[in-house]
Design a protein around this motif. Structure first.
Motif, mmCIF file in Angstrom:
data_model
loop_
_atom_site.group_PDB
_atom_site.id
_atom_site.type_symbol
_atom_site.label_atom_id
_atom_site.label_comp_id
_atom_site.label_asym_id
_atom_site.label_seq_id
_atom_site.Cartn_x
_atom_site.Cartn_y
_atom_site.Cartn_z
ATOM 1 N N ASP A 110 42.902 -4.339 -15.402
ATOM 2 C CA ASP A 110 42.723 -3.961 -14.093
ATOM 3 C C ASP A 110 42.451 -2.584 -13.953
ATOM 4 N N ASP A 111 41.229 -2.232 -13.125
ATOM 5 C CA ASP A 111 40.737 -1.010 -13.289
ATOM 6 C C ASP A 111 41.592 0.201 -12.480
ATOM 7 N N ALA A 137 44.570 -3.031 -20.231
ATOM 8 C CA ALA A 137 43.029 -2.517 -20.376
ATOM 9 C C ALA A 137 42.485 -2.318 -18.637
ATOM 10 N N GLU A 138 41.704 -1.191 -18.832
ATOM 11 C CA GLU A 138 41.253 -0.800 -17.436
ATOM 12 C C GLU A 138 39.796 -1.438 -17.285
ATOM 13 N N ASP A 139 39.435 -2.007 -18.286
ATOM 14 C CA ASP A 139 38.151 -2.587 -17.935
ATOM 15 C C ASP A 139 37.738 -3.955 -19.004
ATOM 16 N N LEU A 142 46.087 -11.781 -17.382
ATOM 17 C CA LEU A 142 46.109 -11.511 -15.924
ATOM 18 C C LEU A 142 44.813 -10.482 -15.594
ATOM 19 N N THR A 143 43.909 -10.864 -14.822
ATOM 20 C CA THR A 143 42.525 -10.045 -14.745
ATOM 21 C C THR A 143 42.314 -9.925 -13.389
ATOM 22 N N ASP A 144 41.872 -8.606 -12.941
ATOM 23 C CA ASP A 144 41.117 -8.576 -11.884
ATOM 24 C C ASP A 144 39.498 -9.042 -12.075
ATOM 25 N N LEU A 145 38.857 -9.057 -10.918
ATOM 26 C CA LEU A 145 37.192 -9.703 -11.139
ATOM 27 C C LEU A 145 36.377 -8.323 -11.295
#
Length: 207
Positions: free
Chosen positions: A9-10, A34-36, A53-56
């Motif tokens: 997630d950033d 990680a941020e990206d 688990l990730t953002d888009l």
């Protein structure tokens, strides 16, 4: 055995909050973050977690392309999306790319915990709002495909041709080109040329 987890997630505050949540769960272990997407690929390749688990939407690599690369490079890792975006343009590409689950960031923490455990077990998990969207898409008849002439017109538009130039190239009137474009917009569910081209590429209608 604990479920090994990587968070991508950033937003640092989101990563910190999630890490703090999972500390409370003895069977859920955060082994990396990680941020990206680019850094996420490296962390996942190194740690080989059970769940990512990730953002888009993140700077650089993100979204469906990040998920596709994860599935390709580390197929053993289950991808669970946790994001604020629940539109068709986010949900469907993510699931098609290989995400096993899709949650929204307003989900209760217990729901997130259950989703991570379910994803690790290979079970699909969708938040209620996302499940409703997917079900609605399945129940809605697919729009008619583009005709050969419509594809040709859209291909010329994609290359930067004006209506007049497309008409000259196809030996038809400019009015006929506009009619073809109107039909294309309706079939693709868009309202302008740029959106039509983007939708056509996304659906594989243009090479």
């Amino acid at each position: 055995m604990s479920v090994r987890l990587v968070i991508v997630d950033d937003h640092p505050v989101v990563r910190d909050g999630l890490r703090g949540m999972f500390v409370e769960q003895a069977d859920l272990e955060v082994v990396g973050e990680a941020e990206d997407g680019e850094r996420g690929l490296a962390v996942v390749a190194r740690e080989r977690p059970d769940v990512v688990l990730t953002d888009l939407r993140m700077p650089g690599l993100g979204g469906a392309e990040f998920i596709r690369l994860l599935a390709e490079r580390v197929p053993s890792a289950r991808v669970l999306v946790l994001t604020t975006y629940d539109g068709d343009d986010d949900v469907l590409p993510a699931l098609t790319a290989g995400a096993i689950g899709y949650l929204l960031k307003d989900s209760p923490r217990e729901e997130v915990f259950r989703a991570v455990r379910a994803a690790a077990a290979g079970e699909t998990v969708l938040s209620p709002a996302v499940a409703a969207r997917v079900l609605n898409r399945v129940r809605t008849p697919a729009p008619a495909g583009l005709s050969e002439r419509e594809r040709t017109v859209l291909s010329l538009v994609a290359r930067g041709s004006t209506n007049k130039e497309a008409a000259a190239a196809l030996f038809i009137s400019e009015t006929t080109v506009k009619t073809h474009l109107a039909h294309i917009y309706t079939k693709l569910g868009v309202s302008d040329r740029a959106a039509a081209v983007a939708a056509a590429y996304r659906r594989g209608l243009l090479p």
